[in-house]
Motif scaffolding. Sequence first.
Motif, mmCIF file in Angstrom:
data_model
loop_
_atom_site.group_PDB
_atom_site.id
_atom_site.type_symbol
_atom_site.label_atom_id
_atom_site.label_comp_id
_atom_site.label_asym_id
_atom_site.label_seq_id
_atom_site.Cartn_x
_atom_site.Cartn_y
_atom_site.Cartn_z
ATOM 1 N N MET A 249 0.969 -1.314 0.046
ATOM 2 C CA MET A 249 -0.031 0.013 0.078
ATOM 3 C C MET A 249 0.816 1.298 0.016
ATOM 4 O O MET A 249 1.772 1.358 0.761
ATOM 5 N N LYS A 250 0.601 2.175 -1.017
ATOM 6 C CA LYS A 250 1.116 3.499 -1.012
ATOM 7 C C LYS A 250 0.673 4.643 -0.249
ATOM 8 O O LYS A 250 -0.547 4.957 -0.607
ATOM 9 N N ILE A 251 1.135 5.028 0.888
ATOM 10 C CA ILE A 251 0.410 6.029 1.803
ATOM 11 C C ILE A 251 1.444 7.434 1.712
ATOM 12 O O ILE A 251 2.455 7.388 1.608
ATOM 13 N N LEU A 252 0.661 8.479 1.452
ATOM 14 C CA LEU A 252 1.222 9.848 1.560
ATOM 15 C C LEU A 252 0.666 10.438 2.760
ATOM 16 O O LEU A 252 -0.388 10.626 2.954
ATOM 17 N N PHE A 253 1.480 10.771 3.667
ATOM 18 C CA PHE A 253 1.430 11.465 5.191
ATOM 19 C C PHE A 253 1.645 12.939 4.668
ATOM 20 O O PHE A 253 2.594 13.249 4.267
ATOM 21 N N THR A 254 0.462 13.822 4.830
ATOM 22 C CA THR A 254 0.728 15.231 4.843
ATOM 23 C C THR A 254 0.739 16.153 6.178
ATOM 24 O O THR A 254 -0.030 15.450 6.918
ATOM 25 N N ILE A 255 1.466 16.804 6.205
ATOM 26 C CA ILE A 255 1.421 17.930 7.394
ATOM 27 C C ILE A 255 1.305 19.261 6.930
ATOM 28 O O ILE A 255 2.183 19.650 6.038
ATOM 29 N N CYS A 256 0.372 19.980 7.149
ATOM 30 C CA CYS A 256 -0.086 21.224 6.536
ATOM 31 C C CYS A 256 -0.098 22.403 7.643
ATOM 32 O O CYS A 256 -0.678 22.142 8.710
ATOM 33 N N GLY A 257 0.824 23.627 7.181
ATOM 34 C CA GLY A 257 0.822 24.515 8.384
ATOM 35 C C GLY A 257 0.936 25.812 7.749
ATOM 36 O O GLY A 257 1.870 25.980 7.029
ATOM 37 N N ARG A 258 0.187 26.794 8.097
ATOM 38 C CA ARG A 258 -0.012 28.247 7.405
ATOM 39 C C ARG A 258 1.315 29.074 8.427
ATOM 40 O O ARG A 258 1.564 28.696 9.619
ATOM 41 N N ALA A 259 1.877 30.107 7.809
ATOM 42 C CA ALA A 259 2.701 30.886 8.584
ATOM 43 C C ALA A 259 1.703 31.749 9.515
ATOM 44 O O ALA A 259 0.575 32.065 9.021
ATOM 45 N N GLY A 260 2.345 32.132 10.729
ATOM 46 C CA GLY A 260 1.861 33.024 11.515
ATOM 47 C C GLY A 260 0.521 32.355 12.448
ATOM 48 O O GLY A 260 0.381 31.255 12.142
ATOM 49 N N THR B 176 4.839 -0.847 12.332
ATOM 50 C CA THR B 176 3.983 -1.588 11.422
ATOM 51 C C THR B 176 4.384 -2.949 10.687
ATOM 52 O O THR B 176 5.497 -2.970 10.200
ATOM 53 N N LEU B 177 3.738 -4.045 10.559
ATOM 54 C CA LEU B 177 4.175 -5.089 10.070
ATOM 55 C C LEU B 177 3.380 -5.122 8.414
ATOM 56 O O LEU B 177 3.749 -6.241 7.822
ATOM 57 N N SER B 178 2.759 -4.155 8.081
ATOM 58 C CA SER B 178 2.248 -4.029 6.841
ATOM 59 C C SER B 178 3.094 -3.641 5.765
ATOM 60 O O SER B 178 4.309 -3.100 5.911
ATOM 61 N N ASP B 179 2.728 -3.906 4.596
ATOM 62 C CA ASP B 179 3.571 -3.684 3.369
ATOM 63 C C ASP B 179 3.260 -2.382 3.009
ATOM 64 O O ASP B 179 2.606 -2.252 1.892
ATOM 65 N N ILE B 180 3.789 -1.367 3.578
ATOM 66 C CA ILE B 180 3.381 0.067 3.501
ATOM 67 C C ILE B 180 4.612 0.716 2.901
ATOM 68 O O ILE B 180 5.662 0.875 3.288
ATOM 69 N N GLU B 181 4.391 1.542 1.808
ATOM 70 C CA GLU B 181 5.535 2.334 1.077
ATOM 71 C C GLU B 181 4.953 3.709 1.106
ATOM 72 O O GLU B 181 4.063 4.127 1.023
ATOM 73 N N ALA B 182 5.916 4.747 2.184
ATOM 74 C CA ALA B 182 5.100 5.735 2.684
ATOM 75 C C ALA B 182 6.003 6.871 2.166
ATOM 76 O O ALA B 182 7.379 6.880 2.314
ATOM 77 N N ASP B 183 5.561 7.948 2.012
ATOM 78 C CA ASP B 183 6.018 9.096 1.959
ATOM 79 C C ASP B 183 5.549 10.437 2.758
ATOM 80 O O ASP B 183 4.411 10.065 3.150
ATOM 81 N N ILE B 184 6.394 11.499 3.320
ATOM 82 C CA ILE B 184 5.816 12.261 4.188
ATOM 83 C C ILE B 184 6.279 13.802 3.685
ATOM 84 O O ILE B 184 7.487 13.905 3.195
ATOM 85 N N VAL B 185 5.318 14.622 3.821
ATOM 86 C CA VAL B 185 5.515 15.787 2.994
ATOM 87 C C VAL B 185 4.774 16.821 3.907
ATOM 88 O O VAL B 185 3.909 16.704 4.427
ATOM 89 N N VAL B 186 5.632 17.945 4.075
ATOM 90 C CA VAL B 186 5.054 19.075 4.669
ATOM 91 C C VAL B 186 4.734 20.138 3.905
ATOM 92 O O VAL B 186 5.374 20.368 2.833
ATOM 93 N N ASN B 187 3.638 21.036 3.837
ATOM 94 C CA ASN B 187 3.131 21.951 2.986
ATOM 95 C C ASN B 187 2.871 23.040 3.859
ATOM 96 O O ASN B 187 2.153 23.201 4.724
ATOM 97 N N SER B 188 3.695 24.395 3.381
ATOM 98 C CA SER B 188 3.727 25.338 4.483
ATOM 99 C C SER B 188 3.924 26.790 3.401
ATOM 100 O O SER B 188 4.860 26.641 2.422
ATOM 101 N N ASP B 189 3.538 27.852 4.034
ATOM 102 C CA ASP B 189 3.951 29.031 3.451
ATOM 103 C C ASP B 189 5.025 29.834 4.476
ATOM 104 O O ASP B 189 5.506 31.068 4.151
#
Length: 249
Positions: free
Chosen positions: A1-12, A44-57
């Motif tokens: 399973m391919k999972i994208l973890f997203t972390i989003c935060g605005r400035a200020g 985790t014991l699952s077959d997980i292919e993961a990427d992690i991305v942070v999105n911010s200004d």
Amino acid sequence: MKILFTICGRAGSKGIKNKNIREFVGKPLPYYTISAIDLFLKETLSDIEADIVVNSDSRELLELMKNNPLRRIETIERDESLAGDTIGKIAVINDCRLKMEERKHKKYDMIIDLDITSPLRTVENIEQLIAKQFESKADVTTSVTTARRNPYFNQVMKTEHGYKKVIASNFTARQQAPEIYDMNASLYAYSPEFLKSGKGVLDGYCECIEMYDTGVLDLDHENDFELMEVIAKYLFSKNVQLGKIYYNI
């Protein structure tokens, strides 16, 4: 399973200055989110292919995340069109999906968004979220806690003729009323197809997982931050699963 973890935060932040890069119980607040993902992927014991991305200004947040001691984090500098107060978070998460699919040359099976301002979560919470989303094939699965007030029983609203129950009912005990939950905004799992639709969280087929009620506060004011730190210090010392996240940083 391919999972994208997203972390989003605005400035200020209007309520708490530089909320997303503040220290929380002596450690950068966003590192709690990375720690939870890191421990989940280690355990985790699952077959997980993961990427992690942070999105911010916020350049400060992007640099802080890039230099974290736990995991390689991809960064996306938020487009100006997605940086306003009135822009829904789903639009930002979908932008993450689009850019990461292009960057990594892959299609994701699930996108999981973790809120920066929710440091009190466990590895088990992430496991439950993924399992529920996978098994139910929901459009979105989100985290909730049992509500402390119930609109069928002990919540009122102002009307032209005084105050009345939010939802008219004849219940004489809270136990008789339907179970009500608070969305605590900690965890969301989306199907890629639902993200593409641009609909709101509750506009499709929604499932939920219930998290431990920590008396979670919305971090909108300085006193919220102080109270949450008091709660967190106690829980990190008493709750093994929450403590793991803290001591992993």
